[in-house]
Enzyme design. Structure first.
Site, PDB file in Angstrom:
ATOM      1  N   TRP A 164       2.721   7.919  -2.646  1.00 39.99           N
ATOM      2  CA  TRP A 164       4.131   8.139  -3.005  1.00 39.99           C
ATOM      3  C   TRP A 164       4.206   9.093  -4.200  1.00 39.99           C
ATOM      4  CZ3 TRP A 164       7.370   7.743  -7.129  1.00 39.99           C
ATOM      5  CH2 TRP A 164       8.750   7.670  -6.868  1.00 39.99           C
ATOM      6  N   HIS A 178       2.679   3.302  -9.094  1.00 43.24           N
ATOM      7  CA  HIS A 178       2.538   1.858  -9.344  1.00 43.24           C
ATOM      8  C   HIS A 178       3.789   1.303 -10.040  1.00 43.24           C
ATOM      9  CE1 HIS A 178      -1.448   1.963  -7.796  1.00 43.24           C
ATOM     10  NE2 HIS A 178      -1.984   2.618  -8.808  1.00 43.24           N
ATOM     11  N   ARG A 207       1.977  -4.992   6.234  1.00 41.77           N
ATOM     12  CA  ARG A 207       1.189  -4.015   5.484  1.00 41.77           C
ATOM     13  C   ARG A 207       1.899  -2.685   5.541  1.00 41.77           C
ATOM     14  NH1 ARG A 207      -5.093  -3.147   4.244  1.00 41.77           N
ATOM     15  NH2 ARG A 207      -4.795  -1.318   2.940  1.00 41.77           N
ATOM     16  N   LEU A 227      11.882 -20.234  -3.867  1.00 46.44           N
ATOM     17  CA  LEU A 227      10.766 -19.440  -3.347  1.00 46.44           C
ATOM     18  C   LEU A 227       9.473 -19.659  -4.147  1.00 46.44           C
ATOM     19  CD1 LEU A 227       9.731 -16.906  -1.631  1.00 46.44           C
ATOM     20  CD2 LEU A 227      10.501 -15.527  -3.573  1.00 46.44           C
ATOM     21  N   SER A 261      -7.068  -6.443  -5.608  1.00 40.04           N
ATOM     22  CA  SER A 261      -8.150  -7.132  -4.889  1.00 40.04           C
ATOM     23  C   SER A 261      -9.426  -7.170  -5.721  1.00 40.04           C
ATOM     24  CB  SER A 261      -8.435  -6.410  -3.558  1.00 40.04           C
ATOM     25  OG  SER A 261      -9.122  -5.206  -3.812  1.00 40.04           O
ATOM     26  N   ASP A 276       0.825  -1.204   0.000  1.00 40.78           N
ATOM     27  CA  ASP A 276       0.000   0.000   0.000  1.00 40.78           C
ATOM     28  C   ASP A 276       0.863   1.260   0.000  1.00 40.78           C
ATOM     29  OD1 ASP A 276      -2.328   1.377  -0.035  1.00 40.78           O
ATOM     30  OD2 ASP A 276      -3.109   0.554   1.829  1.00 40.78           O
ATOM     31  N   GLU A 310     -11.959  -5.859  -4.937  1.00 45.07           N
ATOM     32  CA  GLU A 310     -12.567  -4.525  -4.769  1.00 45.07           C
ATOM     33  C   GLU A 310     -11.858  -3.443  -5.591  1.00 45.07           C
ATOM     34  OE1 GLU A 310     -11.700  -6.509  -2.083  1.00 45.07           O
ATOM     35  OE2 GLU A 310     -13.745  -7.237  -1.772  1.00 45.07           O
TER      36      GLU A 310
END
Ligand code: IPE
Ligand code: MG
Length: 227
Positions: A7, A19, A168, A113, A47, A2, A49
């Protein structure tokens, strides 16, 4: 992840630049996780949303997602990273869907990973889908036979350990419909750092904080120190 928009705003730049810088932070964090031996990393990129954002921002995020799939997968493969996209991919363009399939198959046998990118993902969606998949796989079972352990096998992160640590960034202290099932015992770490500024040192700081926690999983502190 987030803080991309803020930024950019702080620098009087369009949100999209935030982004783009956020993607650089993703690359830094992924390669740091791979090099320090993190087993599994899940990044919340988009998300269920986030479709509610202005059309232009959504479309730019989709272009960035596609570009990342096309340009970054070879490097991930070289670093032995196994890439998985979790979420409802049917909402993405054909081009994105085919690049996802290509990226996943290219890296599927890698043993380092596991990088899960949550895209069009929602924790509630994940749980409902898991119930549907369980029922499809066991048509003879009654719903009474469904339990927590059975459901685990049908969630997006099936087979992977539950997350130890949630980070977060951007000063928010919410879970925002991320891995709500899998995070029942996850340690939470909130950072004011805006995601594009998140780097190796910021990640090490979060891991350091995590390493100081006593995880009790419902037991008493005395029980934990006794073992
Ligand atoms: C997170 O940064 C990136 C995505 C959701 C894709 P934001 O875009 O939420 O950044 P802020 O919260 O506006 O700063
Ligand atoms: Mg935000």
């Amino acid at each position: 992840m987030d803080g991309n928009g803020r930024w950019a705003k702080k620098r009087l730049l369009p949100r999209f630049i935030g982004h783009q810088k956020g993607l650089n932070a993703v690359k830094r964090v992924v390669s740091h996780c791979a090099s320090i031996g993190v087993e599994s990393l899940t990044l919340f990129a988009f998300s269920t949303e986030n479709w509610r954002r202005p059309e232009e921002e959504v479309s730019k995020l989709m272009s960035l997602f596609l570009k990342a799939l096309q340009r970054e997968v070879s490097k991930l493969d070289e670093n032995n990273v196994r890439l998985q996209i979790i979420g409802d991919r049917s909402a993405f363009s054909e081009e994105i869907q085919s690049n996802i399939a290509l990226a996943e198959s290219k890296t599927s046998s890698n043993s380092g990973l596991v990088l899960n990118i949550a895209a069009n993902y929602g924790g509630r969606w994940d749980i409902v889908e898991a119930v549907k998949k369980w029922q499809k796989a066991h048509p003879e079972n009654s719903i009474e036979q469904l339990d927590e352990y059975a459901l685990n096998d049908y969630l997006c992160l099936a087979g992977l350990p539950e997350p130890d640590l949630l980070i977060r960034t951007g000063g928010e202290q919410r879970i925002s419909n991320f891995l709500i099932w899998q995070m029942a015992y996850t340690e939470f770490y909130f950072s004011d750092v805006l995601w594009p500024d998140f780097d190796e040192a910021a990640l090490d700081k979060a891991i350091q904080s995590f390493s100081m926690r006593q995880r009790r999983f419902g037991k008493t502190g005395e029980q934990i120190t006794a073992c």
